[in-house]
Design an enzyme around this catalytic site. Structure first.
Site, PDB file in Angstrom:
ATOM      1  N   ASN A 124      23.385 -17.604 -21.084  1.00 29.60           N
ATOM      2  CA  ASN A 124      23.283 -16.995 -19.751  1.00 29.60           C
ATOM      3  C   ASN A 124      23.038 -15.490 -19.808  1.00 29.60           C
ATOM      4  OD1 ASN A 124      23.526 -17.356 -16.786  1.00 29.60           O
ATOM      5  ND2 ASN A 124      25.232 -15.934 -17.034  1.00 29.60           N
ATOM      6  N   TRP A 156       9.014 -12.859  -9.643  1.00 32.32           N
ATOM      7  CA  TRP A 156      10.136 -13.677 -10.095  1.00 32.32           C
ATOM      8  C   TRP A 156       9.860 -15.164  -9.952  1.00 32.32           C
ATOM      9  CZ3 TRP A 156      12.329 -17.083  -6.698  1.00 32.32           C
ATOM     10  CH2 TRP A 156      12.154 -16.842  -5.328  1.00 32.32           C
TER      11      TRP A 156
END
Length: 481
Positions: free
Chosen positions: A345, A363
């Site tokens: 992560n 994005w």
């Protein structure tokens, strides 16, 4: 006992324990037909990516085996769920169909179509809450909106107390013949030519039993140092439960109560467990955002970002996808992703920051790549996390937070273990240089067998000018408001 069987429609709860629909059907004593519908036809459903399709095939096989152990089977069919379930109800003369809710707009629309179609042929429906700790309706304010910032959201969830205890696994099922079933292979979920899933097979075991074993192991060992070590990609410090949660092989209620029990049994692990549960809270928060914003994967939650000056740079995007950006921590993460279907992560944040801030690439292109390559590509967490990094989300990272990939690597992979594993061409560089090989002297590069620009690329963009360009783009966005 009713002579009409109950169909239990397995959706995103591919398990037998803590399965409300299955539990209630089994408790009734009625004969049961367990069914999975591979629906690629109903409108609004987002098609699975390649890695999640692979995981789904393994998960269905595991579910089949669990049902067979109880003397039952799994009827697998494909098509629009409303049509398929009505056809199955006619074949089996079922009196009802039970299923667990999926608190998302498109799956609920599909479920509404199923319910209406079944009612037309005289078959009843029962729907049970399942995939969240808290129903989104419980957290809506007077304006009809849910919390848009994580901290107050999580405080409200915690204030509600423990979620309901998980339901037990049925001891037995009274199975009803369910008609013809497709072999899993006919769903064409797994890659064949080429078969790129070797790394996934080597890295993961899908299914409910694997999920329970992973949770138990984590709570016995790594959770004690989770708060301190969870950002380190060089060691096994996280639960790796996310793909199991994604496919409902384990429920968030099961995770919650197992963690609370572990904290009570081993008080020294309480701090790690609290931090772990807050990460479960981020999954919950992202799912609530998705509930309130069905187009989370395509629309900026901050409308001002609609004018952001994204760059069109196919070469940079491809270098990022292939792990050839010249930043070792980023390239390690992208190669880990391609090989295993997962990425630590902390590294996800670093690679996302490089794409949207250093390279100024939209994005949504990063979100789409992750959607296709992650085994845990979650419809809430994936787009919410990308919007967080980009700054376009509801609870977004500050615009001026531009991760320095060198410093991130040196801080969280200080010995270079993670980079050496996934970027073996840098394996012989010392720890002081492995995160910035361009800083090495020619002799040091030669001794390590590194030829910048040939065996390993130079950075696609230098951090300082990349950061300045990103800040200028964000500044232009603010001045245009």
């Amino acid at each position: 006992m009713s002579s009409s069987p109950i169909i239990v429609w397995f959706r995103e709860s591919l398990r037998l324990s803590d399965h409300p629909a299955l539990y209630e059907a089994a408790r009734s004593g009625t004969r049961i037909v367990c069914s999975y519908v591979h629906d690629q036809e109903s409108p609004g459903l987002r098609p699975l990516g390649g890695a999640t399709r692979w995981w789904l095939a393994q998960s269905l096989r595991a579910l089949q085996a669990e049902l067979h152990a109880l003397g039952a089977g799994l009827v697998i069919r494909r098509g629009a769920a409303a049509e398929v379930l009505c056809e199955l109800a006619r074949e089996t003369k079922a009196g009802a169909v039970y299923w667990n809710d999926v608190a998302q707009a498109a799956p609920r629309a599909v479920a509404a179509d199923v319910e209406a179609a079944l009612a037309e042929i005289g078959v009843s429906s029962r729907v049970f809450p399942d995939d969240l700790l808290v129903d989104p309706a419980e957290l809506r304010g007077k304006d009809g909106r849910g919390p848009r910032v994580f901290t107050p959201f999580w405080k409200r969830v915690l204030a509600l107390g423990d979620p309901p205890k998980p339901l037990p696994r049925p001891a037995r099922l009274s199975h009803a013949p369910g008609g013809a079933s497709l072999p899993i292979d006919e769903l064409a979920l797994e890659p064949l030519k080429p078969d790129w899933a070797g790394g996934l097979r080597a890295s993961w075991h899908a299914g409910e039993r694997a999920a329970q074993a992973r949770l138990a192991s984590f709570l016995e060992t790594a959770v004690q140092t989770y708060a301190a070590d969870r950002d380190r990609p060089d060691i096994e410090a996280t639960s790796r439960l996310s793909p199991h949660l994604r496919f409902g092989e384990i429920s968030p209620r099961q995770v919650w109560h197992a963690a609370r029990f572990a904290a009570a049994e081993r008080p020294a692990s309480a701090a790690g467990i609290d931090k772990f549960l807050s990460e479960l809270g981020w999954r919950e928060f992202s799912r609530h955002l998705l509930y309130n914003n069905p187009d989370l994967a395509t629309r900026n939650l901050q409308p001002s970002f609609d004018a952001f000056p994204w760059a069109q740079d196919d070469a940079a995007l491809q270098a990022w996808q292939r792990g050839r950006t010249g930043y070792p921590i980023v390239d390690a993460g992208m190669r880990e992703l391609w090989h295993t279907g997962s990425m630590h992560n902390r590294v996800r944040m670093v690679v996302a920051s490089l794409l949207v801030k250093h390279l100024l690439i939209d994005w949504r292109l990063g979100e789409q790549w992750f959607w296709d390559t992650l085994v845990d590509a979650d419809p809430g967490s994936n787009p919410a996390s990308w919007q967080w990094v980009a700054g376009s989300g509801a609870d977004a990272a500050p615009y001026f937070r531009v991760f320095n990939p060198v410093l991130q690597g040196e801080k969280f992979d200080s010995h270079g273990t993670y980079v050496r594993r996934w970027v073996p061409e840098l394996a012989r560089l010392p720890a002081a240089l492995v995160h910035q090989p361009w800083a090495a002297k020619p002799l040091e590069l030669a001794e390590a067998g590194v030829a910048l620009g040939r065996t390993y690329p130079a950075p696609f963009v230098d951090h300082k000018p990349g950061r300045e360009r990103a800040l200028a783009a964000y500044a232009s966005l603010r001045t245009s408001d």
